[in-house]
Structures are given as C-alpha cells and as structure tokens.
Design an enzyme around this catalytic site. Sequence first.
Site, PDB file in Angstrom:
ATOM      1  N   CYS A   3     -17.075  20.525 -26.812  1.00 47.88           N
ATOM      2  CA  CYS A   3     -17.934  21.362 -25.988  1.00 47.88           C
ATOM      3  C   CYS A   3     -17.279  21.530 -24.621  1.00 47.88           C
ATOM      4  CB  CYS A   3     -19.316  20.725 -25.843  1.00 47.88           C
ATOM      5  SG  CYS A   3     -20.424  21.644 -24.761  1.00 47.88           S
TER       6      CYS A   3
ATOM      7  N   TRP B 225     -15.991  13.873 -24.480  1.00 47.04           N
ATOM      8  CA  TRP B 225     -16.514  14.551 -23.293  1.00 47.04           C
ATOM      9  C   TRP B 225     -17.717  15.393 -23.705  1.00 47.04           C
ATOM     10  CZ3 TRP B 225     -15.363  13.525 -18.444  1.00 47.04           C
ATOM     11  CH2 TRP B 225     -15.772  14.419 -17.452  1.00 47.04           C
TER      12      TRP B 225
ATOM     13  N   THR C  92     -14.185  26.759 -11.781  1.00 51.62           N
ATOM     14  CA  THR C  92     -12.752  27.047 -11.729  1.00 51.62           C
ATOM     15  C   THR C  92     -12.294  27.672 -13.045  1.00 51.62           C
ATOM     16  OG1 THR C  92     -12.059  24.912 -12.640  1.00 51.62           O
ATOM     17  CG2 THR C  92     -12.447  25.010 -10.252  1.00 51.62           C
TER      18      THR C  92
ATOM     19  N   HIS D  91     -10.361  26.341 -15.133  1.00 59.11           N
ATOM     20  CA  HIS D  91     -10.091  25.264 -16.090  1.00 59.11           C
ATOM     21  C   HIS D  91     -10.683  25.602 -17.458  1.00 59.11           C
ATOM     22  CE1 HIS D  91     -10.885  21.187 -17.853  1.00 59.11           C
ATOM     23  NE2 HIS D  91      -9.636  21.023 -17.464  1.00 59.11           N
TER      24      HIS D  91
END
Length: 165
Positions: free
Chosen positions: A90, A32, A96, A98
């Site tokens: 990263c 990601w 949010t 999260h």
Amino acid sequence: MATQLKNLSDFSTASEIPSAEGYSFGIVVAEWNAEITNALYQGAYDSLIKYGAKAENIHSYPVPGSFELTTGAELLLKNKKPDAVITLGCVIQGETRHFDFICAAVANGVTNVAIKYSKPVIFGVLTTDNQQQAIDRSGGKHGNKGDEAAVTAIKMAKLNETLIG
C-alpha cells in the site's frame, strides 16, 4: 468516479474461477502500512483457501515496504518456485513525488520479475490518494484487493499450466 458505488471484489460476473487445489502460492507482503497490508493478506489467504488451495501450499514472506516487493518476489521464485506469487502493498500519496517513483518502480519491477521467470506475479498494491481509500479497498466498501489478487493468481496459474501442458 466509477468505483464510488461498486464493490470491486465482486466476482459474480467474472468467468469461472478454477480450483486452486494442487497449486502453490507465495504471498510477499509489505510491512509498511501494516493495518492495510495485513487486511490485504487476510483477503488473499482466505480467497485462496475458499477456492481450494491447501494451507500448506500458501507461504507468506514479509518485506519492509512496497519497494521491496519486487526483490521479495524474485527471491521467492528463484528459491521456492511457487506456481504464482502475489505481491501486496500500500502506497499512499503524500506531499512529495516519492509516491510516483515507488508506484512506478514496483509496477515495473513486478512485471519484469514475471517475465524473467515466466510465472504469474500479481500486482496487489494499493496506490491511493489517502488512508480512507486504502481502508475502502482492503476489506471496506469497495471490497478487498487481496481477494482480487488471489483470484488473479489462481486464474494465471491455471493459464500457465494450460499453456505449458
């Protein structure tokens, strides 16, 4: 901010960096934010080579995201037994909470894996407010956190060897 005018990967004032020759390293890399994590990986790999690690003693393992870095590091230590593991990821702040949960979980997880195996597991995870900060810390104006993670891995592998005897 203290980092605005500073290359964070400048080791000119650091204690001597030992040779990485003879040590084996595992690098667990989150897929990601690949633009950033690939740059972190390249920085880590290049630094390990620069300080004497042999290419055949550096092994990389991709995981889907930063949350999976902990499991990747644990599986690596359980099955391959490197002298040190570098985790690279990263996490960029969003709208949010999260971000908070992922960052805390990964930091705690990496620490717990290091303690469980009594091996260095290096936290090379960028936790930035935005994409530009990540770029600046993955080979941009503030250096490359991958370089820093590699130097830390070398120093900690040496410390582990020194203390074990």
